[in-house]
Design a protein around this motif. Sequence first.
Motif, PDB file in Angstrom:
ATOM      1  N   THR A 149       0.762  -1.168  -0.011  1.00  0.00           N
ATOM      2  CA  THR A 149      -0.359   0.078   0.118  1.00  0.00           C
ATOM      3  C   THR A 149       0.798   1.306  -0.117  1.00  0.00           C
ATOM      4  N   VAL A 150       1.974   1.123   0.845  1.00  0.00           N
ATOM      5  CA  VAL A 150       2.869   2.471   0.863  1.00  0.00           C
ATOM      6  C   VAL A 150       3.355   2.655  -0.483  1.00  0.00           C
ATOM      7  N   TRP A 151       3.949   1.713  -1.212  1.00  0.00           N
ATOM      8  CA  TRP A 151       4.552   1.724  -2.500  1.00  0.00           C
ATOM      9  C   TRP A 151       3.720   2.009  -3.620  1.00  0.00           C
ATOM     10  N   ALA A 152       2.466   1.627  -3.479  1.00  0.00           N
ATOM     11  CA  ALA A 152       1.153   1.971  -4.489  1.00  0.00           C
ATOM     12  C   ALA A 152       0.757   3.399  -4.177  1.00  0.00           C
ATOM     13  N   TYR A 153       0.731   3.967  -2.970  1.00  0.00           N
ATOM     14  CA  TYR A 153       0.533   5.247  -2.691  1.00  0.00           C
ATOM     15  C   TYR A 153       1.504   6.289  -3.362  1.00  0.00           C
ATOM     16  N   ASP A 154       2.680   6.155  -3.090  1.00  0.00           N
ATOM     17  CA  ASP A 154       3.824   7.123  -3.428  1.00  0.00           C
ATOM     18  C   ASP A 154       4.093   6.785  -5.020  1.00  0.00           C
ATOM     19  N   LEU A 155       3.891   5.706  -5.565  1.00  0.00           N
ATOM     20  CA  LEU A 155       4.063   5.616  -7.235  1.00  0.00           C
ATOM     21  C   LEU A 155       2.947   5.769  -7.997  1.00  0.00           C
ATOM     22  N   ALA A 156       1.779   5.423  -7.527  1.00  0.00           N
ATOM     23  CA  ALA A 156       0.577   5.536  -8.533  1.00  0.00           C
ATOM     24  C   ALA A 156      -0.697   6.215  -8.008  1.00  0.00           C
ATOM     25  N   LEU A 157      -0.875   6.119  -6.617  1.00  0.00           N
ATOM     26  CA  LEU A 157      -2.207   6.737  -6.543  1.00  0.00           C
ATOM     27  C   LEU A 157      -2.271   7.899  -5.626  1.00  0.00           C
ATOM     28  N   LYS A 158      -1.186   8.532  -5.277  1.00  0.00           N
ATOM     29  CA  LYS A 158      -1.007   9.844  -4.584  1.00  0.00           C
ATOM     30  C   LYS A 158      -1.939  10.940  -5.014  1.00  0.00           C
ATOM     31  N   THR A 160      -4.497  10.655  -7.344  1.00  0.00           N
ATOM     32  CA  THR A 160      -5.596  10.135  -7.846  1.00  0.00           C
ATOM     33  C   THR A 160      -6.682  10.223  -6.720  1.00  0.00           C
ATOM     34  N   PRO A 161      -7.859  10.373  -6.933  1.00  0.00           N
ATOM     35  CA  PRO A 161      -9.120  10.369  -5.900  1.00  0.00           C
ATOM     36  C   PRO A 161      -8.849   9.221  -4.889  1.00  0.00           C
ATOM     37  N   ALA A 162      -8.180   8.104  -5.152  1.00  0.00           N
ATOM     38  CA  ALA A 162      -8.065   7.093  -4.394  1.00  0.00           C
ATOM     39  C   ALA A 162      -6.692   7.282  -3.314  1.00  0.00           C
ATOM     40  N   GLY A 163      -6.172   8.523  -3.436  1.00  0.00           N
ATOM     41  CA  GLY A 163      -4.811   8.633  -2.355  1.00  0.00           C
ATOM     42  C   GLY A 163      -5.023   8.824  -1.025  1.00  0.00           C
ATOM     43  N   PRO A 164      -5.960   9.696  -0.549  1.00  0.00           N
ATOM     44  CA  PRO A 164      -6.145   9.709   0.713  1.00  0.00           C
ATOM     45  C   PRO A 164      -6.922   8.144   1.198  1.00  0.00           C
ATOM     46  N   ALA A 165      -7.581   7.731   0.538  1.00  0.00           N
ATOM     47  CA  ALA A 165      -8.140   6.253   0.996  1.00  0.00           C
ATOM     48  C   ALA A 165      -6.945   5.409   1.238  1.00  0.00           C
ATOM     49  N   ALA A 166      -5.780   5.320   0.592  1.00  0.00           N
ATOM     50  CA  ALA A 166      -4.966   4.418   0.505  1.00  0.00           C
ATOM     51  C   ALA A 166      -3.858   4.800   1.726  1.00  0.00           C
ATOM     52  N   MET A 167      -3.666   6.065   1.994  1.00  0.00           N
ATOM     53  CA  MET A 167      -2.859   6.505   3.052  1.00  0.00           C
ATOM     54  C   MET A 167      -3.797   6.004   4.211  1.00  0.00           C
ATOM     55  N   ALA A 168      -5.049   6.323   4.406  1.00  0.00           N
ATOM     56  CA  ALA A 168      -5.739   5.907   5.398  1.00  0.00           C
ATOM     57  C   ALA A 168      -5.609   4.353   5.671  1.00  0.00           C
ATOM     58  N   ALA A 169      -5.698   3.562   4.741  1.00  0.00           N
ATOM     59  CA  ALA A 169      -5.733   1.952   4.670  1.00  0.00           C
ATOM     60  C   ALA A 169      -4.098   1.820   5.241  1.00  0.00           C
ATOM     61  N   ALA A 170      -3.183   2.308   4.929  1.00  0.00           N
ATOM     62  CA  ALA A 170      -1.811   2.270   5.547  1.00  0.00           C
ATOM     63  C   ALA A 170      -1.827   2.483   6.942  1.00  0.00           C
ATOM     64  N   ARG A 171      -2.400   3.299   7.501  1.00  0.00           N
ATOM     65  CA  ARG A 171      -2.217   3.789   8.919  1.00  0.00           C
ATOM     66  C   ARG A 171      -3.140   2.719   9.690  1.00  0.00           C
ATOM     67  N   GLY A 172      -4.233   2.390   9.115  1.00  0.00           N
ATOM     68  CA  GLY A 172      -5.007   1.291   9.796  1.00  0.00           C
ATOM     69  C   GLY A 172      -4.220  -0.132   9.700  1.00  0.00           C
ATOM     70  N   LEU A 173      -3.532  -0.463   8.677  1.00  0.00           N
ATOM     71  CA  LEU A 173      -2.974  -1.526   8.596  1.00  0.00           C
ATOM     72  C   LEU A 173      -1.911  -1.820   9.403  1.00  0.00           C
ATOM     73  N   ASP A 174      -1.141  -0.462   9.922  1.00  0.00           N
ATOM     74  CA  ASP A 174      -0.088  -0.289  10.609  1.00  0.00           C
ATOM     75  C   ASP A 174      -0.455  -0.892  12.084  1.00  0.00           C
TER      76      ASP A 174
END
Length: 349
Positions: A149-158, A160-174
Motif C-alpha cells: 500500500t505504501v509503494w502503491a500510494y507513492d508511485l501511483a495513487l497519490k 488520484t482520488p484514491a490517494g487519501p483512502a490508500a493513506m488511511a488504509a496504510a495507517r489502519g494496517l499499521d
Amino acid sequence: MTHTAMTPTTSAPPLTPVDRDTTSAPPTADRPATPGRAAAWAELVRLPALFTVPGDTLAGVAAAGARPGPRTLLPIGSSLCLYAAGMVLNDWADRAEDAVERPHRPLPSGRIRPAAALTAACGLTGAGLLLAARAGRPALAVAAPLAATVWAYDLALKHTPAGPAAMAAARGLDLLMGAASAGSARAAAPSAALLGCHTLAVTTVSRRETTGGSATAPLAALAATGALTRLVTHRRVRLPAGRRAAAAPGLPGPAPGGGARSTPAGAVTAALAAAYAVTAARPYFHAALNPSPPLTQRAVGGGIRATVPLQAALAARSGATATSLLIAALAPAGRLFARRRAMRKVSIT
C-alpha cells in the motif's frame, strides 16, 4: 501512513550550528553553507513524524488485550522502517514537482542523490518486512499488504482520488500489525477504522498544502474530528477477554447508557480524546475560515500532531491506561524535533 507540524516553505532552511557538517570545508562567499548529511536524511524521513508511528503498534497491542513487552519492539521497528521508506519514496517520486514547488527539500536541493533515496526506500522496506517476520507470521501477513500500500500510494495513487483512502488504509494496517503481533488483529478492527478515518481527513487536507483555496476539506476534517472524538469517548467497547474481569470492579468498561464508566481510566480516555479534538480542530477551523497555503499547512501539521493523542485515547478505551500514557509521552519528543528550523519546512506530501 502519515505524518508533526511540518510545513513547507519556498526558501531553503537556514543553517544552524547543529546542522553544519563538521567534516566539510567552511563555507565561503562562493560556496554557501548547507545542512549536514545527517540533517538532510532526518528531513527526508520526516524525523518528527516518526514519533507518531509507535503509537500505532501500541494501540494495536492494547486493542488485542495484551501488554507491550520486549517483543513489541519488533513490530514497532517494522512500522518505523516502512513509514520512513514511504517518506523517502514520496520525495523520490515527486522530485520533479518538488524542484518547482519545494526546492529546499533534500533531493531537489542536491543534498541527497535520487539514486541514494531510492536505494534507502528499498532497504527500509526490506528491513520492515524482515522485522515483521521476526515478530511472527501474523504480523508479516499484515506487513506485506502494508508495504504494498505504501509503494502503491507513492508511485501511483497519490495524485488520484484514491490517494487519501490508500493513506488511511496504510495507517489502519499499521495498527493491525501491532495487534496481529500480540494476538488478534480482528479485535483491533474498530480502532484501526477510527485511526484510518483521521488519516483520511488529514491526507485530504494535505492535498491543498501548496495551493490552498478550498475550505471544503478543512470543514470536512473538522466534522470528522468531532465525530471521532464522540465515538472514542461514548461508543460501547467490548474489552478483550483478559480485561473484562479486571473491568468489573471499576476499570474501563461500557456503561449502561453506552458511554464509558466514570472511572479514573475513563477520565484518562476523555482527557486524551479532548486533547485530540483541541489539537486537530483549531487549525482546521482557521484553515476553513482562510484556506491559504500557510493556514492549510498548519492544519495538516495539527492533524499530524493529533495522531498521538488519538492513538493514546484508543489504547485507553481498550483498558490499557499505562500504554495510553506511554503513547502520550511521545508527543513532546515529536514537538521537540519539530521546532528545529529545517524540520519546520517539511511536508507530508
